[in-house]
Motif scaffolding. Sequence first.
Motif, PDB file in Angstrom:
ATOM      1  N   SER A 103       0.826  -1.210   0.000  1.00 32.84           N
ATOM      2  CA  SER A 103       0.000   0.000   0.000  1.00 32.84           C
ATOM      3  C   SER A 103       0.857   1.256   0.000  1.00 32.84           C
ATOM      4  O   SER A 103       2.057   1.221   0.289  1.00 32.84           O
ATOM      5  N   ASP A 104       0.220   2.384  -0.316  1.00 37.14           N
ATOM      6  CA  ASP A 104       0.815   3.696  -0.061  1.00 37.14           C
ATOM      7  C   ASP A 104      -0.298   4.611   0.423  1.00 37.14           C
ATOM      8  O   ASP A 104      -1.410   4.149   0.723  1.00 37.14           O
ATOM      9  N   SER A 105      -0.036   5.893   0.518  1.00 37.84           N
ATOM     10  CA  SER A 105      -1.010   6.808   1.120  1.00 37.84           C
ATOM     11  C   SER A 105      -2.290   6.951   0.303  1.00 37.84           C
ATOM     12  O   SER A 105      -3.305   7.423   0.807  1.00 37.84           O
ATOM     13  N   SER A 106      -2.272   6.520  -0.960  1.00 43.90           N
ATOM     14  CA  SER A 106      -3.459   6.667  -1.803  1.00 43.90           C
ATOM     15  C   SER A 106      -4.369   5.437  -1.761  1.00 43.90           C
ATOM     16  O   SER A 106      -5.571   5.542  -1.986  1.00 43.90           O
ATOM     17  N   GLY A 107      -3.820   4.256  -1.457  1.00 44.91           N
ATOM     18  CA  GLY A 107      -4.628   3.050  -1.439  1.00 44.91           C
ATOM     19  C   GLY A 107      -3.754   1.812  -1.340  1.00 44.91           C
ATOM     20  O   GLY A 107      -2.551   1.906  -1.070  1.00 44.91           O
TER      21      GLY A 107
END
Length: 452
Positions: free
Chosen positions: A258-262
């Motif tokens: 994951s990352d901060s967007s999804g």
Amino acid sequence: MSVDQIISNIKERNPHQPEFIQSVEEVIESLSPVLEKKEIYRKYKILERLTEPERLISFRVNWMDDNGDIQVNRGYRVQMNSSLGPFKGGLRFHPSVNYSILKFLAFEQTFKNALTGMPLGSGKGGADFDPKGKSDEEVMRFCQTFMNELFRHMGQFTDIPAGDIGVGNREIGYLFGQYKKLRNEFAGVITGKNVRWGGSWVRTEATGFGLIYFACNMLSTQKDSLEGKKCLVSGAGNVAQHAIEKIIEMGGTPITVSDSSGFIYDEEGIDKDKLKVIMKIKNEDRGRIKEYLDHYSNAEYHENKEDEEFNPLWDIKADCAFPCATQNEINKKDAENLVNNNMVLVAEGANMPVSKEGVQVFQNSDVMYAQGKASNAGGVAVSSIEMTQNRMGESWSREKVNKQLINIMNTIHKDCTEAAEEFGFKKTDYVHGANIAGFTRVANAMIEQGIT
């Protein structure tokens, strides 16, 4: 003074610092049996002293962007505790950076560094600067200006920073280069350097590798292993990438990133080739994890939504979970979902990724749960190894460093289980075990060094 009174006083002295208060409450509540058994820690007011940084440093960072406009950021360094050695802890560049977050990180670092058994004090620092979307030249100018102030408070026997969120190989290079210019010396004052100029093999991988080594120790207490286990991993940065790498090596199957967007859910599993794609997207292209779908269209992408009661990533059926993104990413509902899905193990790769309520859910369940101060100590352990190499003027082999990392993580696990048992907890109560083992080492050093 009772534990409740100590916590009340700390809250009063540190208003509007929720992350710091959260970390302090969690640790202090674990230490009640230690304080009851050993009056000397109360006499010397160790808790009160441990929760007050030795030094707080704040400074302005003026830099010029590519358009010729002047930007202003805030730089910080929290020098928490030097009873075991020089201040040691990372630098974080992220818009969320403030004193509450840095004090919580520095406080956690006190116990983490103590658990390694290495001569390390604790600290943390950074700036409310966001490297995302910035050119290399802008990042370089920021790092140079940041170091123009920080260098006054650093030294190989004083304070040795490292990287953290937003501070990777690029930023470490710029920071070290400016320090070298200002001091006119090539010294081991920053860890995480490139192995070609003073860095250590395995430093980049150390936190992720160490996390999985620790998890393997946890599973071994049940005569189990990672072989064949499906694993949830959050994050897509350095820690997550190398945790995934080691999970694959140990026979497990990572299915999320994951990352901060999804987040990506790949039911077929992330293998070595897919990991290379993730590394290219995040490390070279500095892109978003959604781009994984351009290569593997069978995977699913879930975009983050602010109004969600829980994160769907933690509701996917699997065997092990490794939160490697950021603080408080697992709330009470997420923890309940993990427990209800019969999760075997949860081990933290990030710092305090589980909320206080989430920790309580794990503590009241059969899930084996390890907090970051024990399970993600591999990074600072290899930082200490890098410091040793720098002082000796040597460069050790990858095999030698990795062997030492394994030994350190094995020792941390052993110390945690022994400390838990000594004070009447389950052998596999890693929350109490880690807090007690780290605390006693620091507390004894503080007592022996007098009231300083």
